[in-house]
Design a protein around this motif. Structure first.
Motif, PDB file in Angstrom:
ATOM      1  N   ASP A   1       0.830  -1.205   0.000  1.00 19.36           N
ATOM      2  CA  ASP A   1       0.000   0.000   0.000  1.00 19.36           C
ATOM      3  C   ASP A   1       0.865   1.256   0.000  1.00 19.36           C
ATOM      4  OD1 ASP A   1      -2.274  -1.591   0.066  1.00 19.36           O
ATOM      5  OD2 ASP A   1      -2.592  -1.322   2.235  1.00 19.36           O
ATOM      6  N   PHE A   2       1.896   1.267   0.830  1.00 20.82           N
ATOM      7  CA  PHE A   2       2.805   2.406   0.912  1.00 20.82           C
ATOM      8  C   PHE A   2       3.480   2.660  -0.432  1.00 20.82           C
ATOM      9  CE2 PHE A   2       7.110   4.036   1.539  1.00 20.82           C
ATOM     10  CZ  PHE A   2       6.857   5.220   2.225  1.00 20.82           C
ATOM     11  N   LEU A   3       3.988   1.592  -1.045  1.00 19.89           N
ATOM     12  CA  LEU A   3       4.657   1.723  -2.337  1.00 19.89           C
ATOM     13  C   LEU A   3       3.696   2.219  -3.407  1.00 19.89           C
ATOM     14  CD1 LEU A   3       7.177   1.383  -4.037  1.00 19.89           C
ATOM     15  CD2 LEU A   3       6.626  -1.044  -4.269  1.00 19.89           C
ATOM     16  N   GLU A   4       2.495   1.676  -3.418  1.00 19.37           N
ATOM     17  CA  GLU A   4       1.486   2.123  -4.382  1.00 19.37           C
ATOM     18  C   GLU A   4       1.194   3.614  -4.210  1.00 19.37           C
ATOM     19  OE1 GLU A   4      -2.913   0.699  -5.827  1.00 19.37           O
ATOM     20  OE2 GLU A   4      -2.505   0.709  -3.667  1.00 19.37           O
ATOM     21  N   GLN A   5       1.060   4.071  -2.983  1.00 25.97           N
ATOM     22  CA  GLN A   5       0.786   5.481  -2.711  1.00 25.97           C
ATOM     23  C   GLN A   5       1.941   6.381  -3.133  1.00 25.97           C
ATOM     24  OE1 GLN A   5      -0.116   5.461   1.464  1.00 25.97           O
ATOM     25  NE2 GLN A   5      -2.055   4.378   1.174  1.00 25.97           N
ATOM     26  N   ARG A   6       3.165   5.973  -2.825  1.00 30.44           N
ATOM     27  CA  ARG A   6       4.326   6.783  -3.207  1.00 30.44           C
ATOM     28  C   ARG A   6       4.446   6.880  -4.725  1.00 30.44           C
ATOM     29  NH1 ARG A   6       3.810   6.891   1.524  1.00 30.44           N
ATOM     30  NH2 ARG A   6       2.427   8.479   0.763  1.00 30.44           N
TER      31      ARG A   6
ATOM     32  N   TYR B   1       3.785  10.264  -7.996  1.00 33.18           N
ATOM     33  CA  TYR B   1       4.557  10.609  -9.193  1.00 33.18           C
ATOM     34  C   TYR B   1       3.808  10.250 -10.471  1.00 33.18           C
ATOM     35  CZ  TYR B   1       8.405  11.443  -6.022  1.00 33.18           C
ATOM     36  OH  TYR B   1       9.200  11.949  -5.007  1.00 33.18           O
ATOM     37  N   GLY B   2       2.519   9.960 -10.336  1.00 34.50           N
ATOM     38  CA  GLY B   2       1.690   9.651 -11.489  1.00 34.50           C
ATOM     39  C   GLY B   2       1.842   8.238 -12.012  1.00 34.50           C
ATOM     40  N   ILE B   3       2.460   7.380 -11.235  1.00 36.21           N
ATOM     41  CA  ILE B   3       2.668   5.988 -11.658  1.00 36.21           C
ATOM     42  C   ILE B   3       1.576   5.137 -11.022  1.00 36.21           C
ATOM     43  CG2 ILE B   3       4.236   4.019 -11.642  1.00 36.21           C
ATOM     44  CD1 ILE B   3       6.528   6.134 -11.308  1.00 36.21           C
ATOM     45  N   ARG B   4       0.708   4.598 -11.866  1.00 35.19           N
ATOM     46  CA  ARG B   4      -0.418   3.805 -11.366  1.00 35.19           C
ATOM     47  C   ARG B   4      -0.503   2.449 -12.066  1.00 35.19           C
ATOM     48  NH1 ARG B   4      -1.806   9.054 -10.876  1.00 35.19           N
ATOM     49  NH2 ARG B   4      -2.729   9.638  -8.882  1.00 35.19           N
ATOM     50  N   GLY B   5       0.581   1.965 -12.497  1.00 29.34           N
ATOM     51  CA  GLY B   5       0.647   0.690 -13.198  1.00 29.34           C
ATOM     52  C   GLY B   5       1.901   0.676 -14.046  1.00 29.34           C
ATOM     53  N   GLY B   6       2.049  -0.369 -14.821  1.00 32.55           N
ATOM     54  CA  GLY B   6       3.215  -0.499 -15.670  1.00 32.55           C
ATOM     55  C   GLY B   6       4.083  -1.645 -15.217  1.00 32.55           C
ATOM     56  N   LEU B   7       5.226  -1.727 -15.813  1.00 32.06           N
ATOM     57  CA  LEU B   7       6.155  -2.824 -15.550  1.00 32.06           C
ATOM     58  C   LEU B   7       7.001  -2.525 -14.317  1.00 32.06           C
ATOM     59  CD1 LEU B   7       7.258  -5.531 -16.583  1.00 32.06           C
ATOM     60  CD2 LEU B   7       8.878  -4.230 -17.966  1.00 32.06           C
ATOM     61  N   MET B   8       7.079  -3.498 -13.409  1.00 37.41           N
ATOM     62  CA  MET B   8       7.858  -3.339 -12.180  1.00 37.41           C
ATOM     63  C   MET B   8       8.726  -4.575 -11.975  1.00 37.41           C
ATOM     64  SD  MET B   8       6.565  -2.808  -8.242  1.00 37.41           S
ATOM     65  CE  MET B   8       5.879  -1.187  -8.509  1.00 37.41           C
ATOM     66  N   LEU B   9       9.959  -4.356 -11.565  1.00 40.55           N
ATOM     67  CA  LEU B   9      10.892  -5.430 -11.262  1.00 40.55           C
ATOM     68  C   LEU B   9      10.977  -5.597  -9.755  1.00 40.55           C
ATOM     69  CD1 LEU B   9      13.180  -7.419 -12.104  1.00 40.55           C
ATOM     70  CD2 LEU B   9      14.746  -5.478 -11.918  1.00 40.55           C
ATOM     71  N   ASP B  10      10.751  -6.802  -9.281  1.00 36.39           N
ATOM     72  CA  ASP B  10      10.919  -7.124  -7.863  1.00 36.39           C
ATOM     73  C   ASP B  10      12.223  -7.896  -7.739  1.00 36.39           C
ATOM     74  OD1 ASP B  10      10.766  -7.832  -5.205  1.00 36.39           O
ATOM     75  OD2 ASP B  10       8.781  -8.757  -5.342  1.00 36.39           O
TER      76      ASP B  10
ATOM     77  N   LYS C   1      -2.373  -4.975  -7.606  1.00 39.88           N
ATOM     78  CA  LYS C   1      -2.595  -3.530  -7.660  1.00 39.88           C
ATOM     79  C   LYS C   1      -2.485  -2.985  -9.082  1.00 39.88           C
ATOM     80  CE  LYS C   1      -1.298  -2.603  -2.911  1.00 39.88           C
ATOM     81  NZ  LYS C   1      -2.627  -2.096  -2.512  1.00 39.88           N
ATOM     82  N   GLY C   2      -2.279  -3.887 -10.053  1.00 39.76           N
ATOM     83  CA  GLY C   2      -2.299  -3.481 -11.449  1.00 39.76           C
ATOM     84  C   GLY C   2      -0.954  -3.338 -12.133  1.00 39.76           C
ATOM     85  N   PHE C   3       0.112  -3.739 -11.464  1.00 41.87           N
ATOM     86  CA  PHE C   3       1.433  -3.662 -12.076  1.00 41.87           C
ATOM     87  C   PHE C   3       1.761  -4.972 -12.793  1.00 41.87           C
ATOM     88  CE2 PHE C   3       1.483  -0.390  -8.899  1.00 41.87           C
ATOM     89  CZ  PHE C   3       2.233   0.620  -9.471  1.00 41.87           C
ATOM     90  N   ASP C   4       2.488  -4.865 -13.888  1.00 41.74           N
ATOM     91  CA  ASP C   4       3.010  -6.043 -14.584  1.00 41.74           C
ATOM     92  C   ASP C   4       4.341  -6.360 -13.924  1.00 41.74           C
ATOM     93  OD1 ASP C   4       0.913  -6.164 -16.521  1.00 41.74           O
ATOM     94  OD2 ASP C   4       1.863  -4.505 -17.575  1.00 41.74           O
ATOM     95  N   MET C   5       4.423  -7.515 -13.303  1.00 43.68           N
ATOM     96  CA  MET C   5       5.562  -7.822 -12.444  1.00 43.68           C
ATOM     97  C   MET C   5       6.549  -8.805 -13.058  1.00 43.68           C
ATOM     98  SD  MET C   5       4.935  -5.904  -9.888  1.00 43.68           S
ATOM     99  CE  MET C   5       6.281  -6.465  -8.836  1.00 43.68           C
ATOM    100  N   ILE C   6       7.817  -8.551 -12.774  1.00 49.85           N
ATOM    101  CA  ILE C   6       8.899  -9.487 -13.064  1.00 49.85           C
ATOM    102  C   ILE C   6       9.593  -9.744 -11.734  1.00 49.85           C
ATOM    103  CG2 ILE C   6      11.108  -9.870 -14.222  1.00 49.85           C
ATOM    104  CD1 ILE C   6      10.133  -7.938 -16.416  1.00 49.85           C
TER     105      ILE C   6
END
Length: 76
Positions: free
Chosen positions: A25-30, A34-43, A58-63
């Motif tokens: 939740d914290f990461l999503e809010q931060r 910056y206007g980032i509400r989805g997209g590709l994210m690397l874990d 939460k709507g991110f495309d995860m790797i």
């Protein structure tokens, strides 16, 4: 990385009290600030994929990437 071979089997039990949902939740809010509400994210060092799964929900495309094949097998 054989170090985590046996550890991967009990990792989630040992990390059961970690507030992954709160972190997600914290990461999503931060990111939203910056206007980032989805997209590709690397874990990186995704372990068994708990955070990867939460961010996907939460709507991110995860790797998910981890040095431990055993951790990745659980994540998969």
């Amino acid at each position: 990385m054989r170090t985590y071979e046996n550890f991967a089997k009990v990792y989630d039990e040992l990390m059961d009290d970690v507030p992954y949902g709160t972190w997600a939740d914290f990461l999503e809010q931060r990111l939203a600030e910056y206007g980032i509400r989805g997209g590709l994210m690397l874990d990186l060092a995704c372990g068994t994929g708990k955070m990867t799964t939460l961010m996907r929900e939460k709507g991110f495309d995860m790797i998910g990437v981890d040095a431990s094949v055993d951790m990745l097998q659980i994540a998969r």
